[in-house]
Design an enzyme around this catalytic site. Structure first.
Site, short mmCIF file in Angstrom:
data_model
loop_
_atom_site.label_atom_id
_atom_site.label_comp_id
_atom_site.label_asym_id
_atom_site.label_seq_id
_atom_site.Cartn_x
_atom_site.Cartn_y
_atom_site.Cartn_z
N TYR A 1 24.56 19.67 6.69
CA TYR A 1 25.80 20.31 6.24
C TYR A 1 26.95 19.31 6.37
O TYR A 1 27.31 18.90 7.49
CB TYR A 1 26.13 21.56 7.06
CG TYR A 1 25.09 22.67 7.00
CD1 TYR A 1 24.13 22.74 5.98
CD2 TYR A 1 25.07 23.68 7.95
CE1 TYR A 1 23.20 23.77 5.94
CE2 TYR A 1 24.14 24.71 7.90
CZ TYR A 1 23.21 24.73 6.90
OH TYR A 1 22.28 25.75 6.86
N GLY B 1 24.78 37.80 0.94
CA GLY B 1 24.44 37.38 -0.41
C GLY B 1 25.44 36.35 -0.91
O GLY B 1 25.85 36.38 -2.06
N ARG B 2 25.82 35.43 -0.01
CA ARG B 2 26.78 34.36 -0.33
C ARG B 2 28.11 34.92 -0.83
O ARG B 2 28.73 34.37 -1.73
CB ARG B 2 26.16 33.39 -1.36
CG ARG B 2 24.81 32.84 -0.90
CD ARG B 2 24.21 31.87 -1.85
NE ARG B 2 22.87 31.47 -1.43
CZ ARG B 2 22.59 30.50 -0.57
NH1 ARG B 2 23.56 29.83 -0.02
NH2 ARG B 2 21.35 30.21 -0.27
#
Ligand SMILES: NC(=O)c1ccc[n+]([C@@H]2O[C@H](COP(=O)([O-])OP(=O)(O)OC[C@H]3O[C@@H](n4cnc5c(N)ncnc54)[C@H](OP(=O)(O)O)[C@@H]3O)[C@@H](O)[C@H]2O)c1
Length: 334
Positions: free
Chosen positions: A56, A212-213
């Site tokens: 990340y 769900g983002r």
């Protein structure tokens, strides 16, 4: 905050925090002071695990968490806080979304040392294989991780997005504390695959992208609103026709949320936490108000009738679009 047991003895808050978005994927990295304020509030609100990965921000997310941990030590803050990180995805220098799965023992050891250094800790509490290479020798991978446990460099072993057969084989070599896979109302495949096996083996389950983002908040209607480098611009589920049809599923979630005097995001998280006693969720947000909203889902309980209405509305076959591009689908379910 309710806690959840992952494996035999690793307890974490039911709602923990996913730090990925502070560095990339959902727009540019957040300014340092804002990101540190979010992390500070995460802990104040009772989360006891922060989830990151070496990939990340190409190490920047771990470095940020390292600076946060250092500031806590400087302030003599002693509340419990566990760090989970991951290895195994080597990114292409030129293309953010291209990567190579690497599980070789030399690579695992090198990645672990680099994560320890960036985080500024002597031990990683939970260390996941981010993806498994189908060509790699699983026993060699797990034995390398087991050696890191014995050496005190990692506390517990986790596996992301693995198949039931792989989990069984890995667990036979060394206890696995947790499987981390995408799971939410719009990604329910774990219910028929890995979740029952986690339950049977006493392995914890960490649900990533539990909102769900952002889709399940009901606030994201169009990818054009997003930053130009936002990952969702290329995610199949967010593409025009798919997104329009997927948005048709939201009214039932919004209706249940109204009944609970909660928001859709809180309702989606509360539904998820109710799926399993050993499940923790790691929602991510860059925003303090949304962080407070999400953490407010702890303690919210849905009735059986509300659960079944949501499950009927969000059948896996009703969701349009794969959850990743073909590149991102590599290494899932190995
Ligand atoms: N193991 C893996 O392969 C893997 C893959 C992906 C993610 N993860 C982990 O899982 C964590 C969480 O997943 P995620 O960040 O992908 O997805 P998520 O938690 O489902 O959603 C995050 C997105 O939703 C938005 N959001 C959050 N709360 C909201 C709210 N209350 N209202 C409206 N929008 C809201 C956020 O935007 P704002 O920031 O603007 O609020 C962000 O864009 C990551 O941080 C990472 O640690 C693991």
């Amino acid at each position: 905050m309710d806690s959840r047991l992952l494996g035999d003895n690793f307890k974490v808050s039911a709602l923990s925090y996913g730090a990925m978005g502070l560095s990339e994927f959902y727009g540019p990295a957040l300014p340092e002071a804002d990101a540190l304020a979010v992390l500070g509030r995460v802990v104040e609100l009772g989360a006891t695990m922060i989830d990151t990965a070496d990939m990340y921000g190409r190490g920047q997310n771990e470095e940020l968490i390292g600076r946060f941990l250092k500031s806590r030590r400087a302030g003599a803050e002693t509340g419990e806080l566990n760090i989970a990180t991951k290895f195994g995805l080597e990114r292409s220098v030129n293309d953010s979304y291209k990567r190579r799965i690497n599980n070789s023992p030399e690579y695992i050891r090198r990645a672990c040392e680099a994560s320890l250094k960036r985080l500024g800790v002597e031990r990683i509490d939970l260390y996941y294989a981010h993806r498994l290479d189908p060509a790699a020798d699983l026993s060699e991978t797990i034995s390398t991780l087991a050696a890191l446990v014995r050496e005190g460099k990692i506390g517990h072993i986790g596996l992301c997005e693995v198949s039931a057969a792989t989990l069984r084989a890995a667990q036979a070599i060394h206890p696995i504390a947790a499987v981390q896979s995408e799971y939410s109302l719009w990604t329910r495949e774990p219910e028929s695959s890995i979740l029952p096996v986690c339950r049977e083996l006493g392995v914890g389950f960490v649900a990533y992208s539990p909102l769900g983002r952002g889709f399940l908040s009901g606030r994201l209607k169009n990818v054009e609103e997003l930053a130009s480098n936002d990952f969702r611009r290329s995610n199949p589920r967010f593409q025009d026709d798919n997104l329009k049809r997927n948005l048709d599923l939201l009214p039932e979630l919004e209706a249940v949320a109204r009944e609970l005097a909660a928001t859709p995001a809180q309702t989606a998280l509360a539904w998820l936490l109710g799926r399993d006693a050993r499940l923790a969720a790691i929602p991510g947000t860059r925003n303090l108000t949304r962080l407070e909203e999400n953490m407010g889902a702890a303690g919210l309980v849905l009735s059986d009738e509300q659960n079944s209405r949501l499950e009927k509305a969000f059948r896996p076959e009703s969701i349009l679009g794969e959850r990743y591009t073909p590149e991102g689908m590599k290494g899932l379910g190995v």
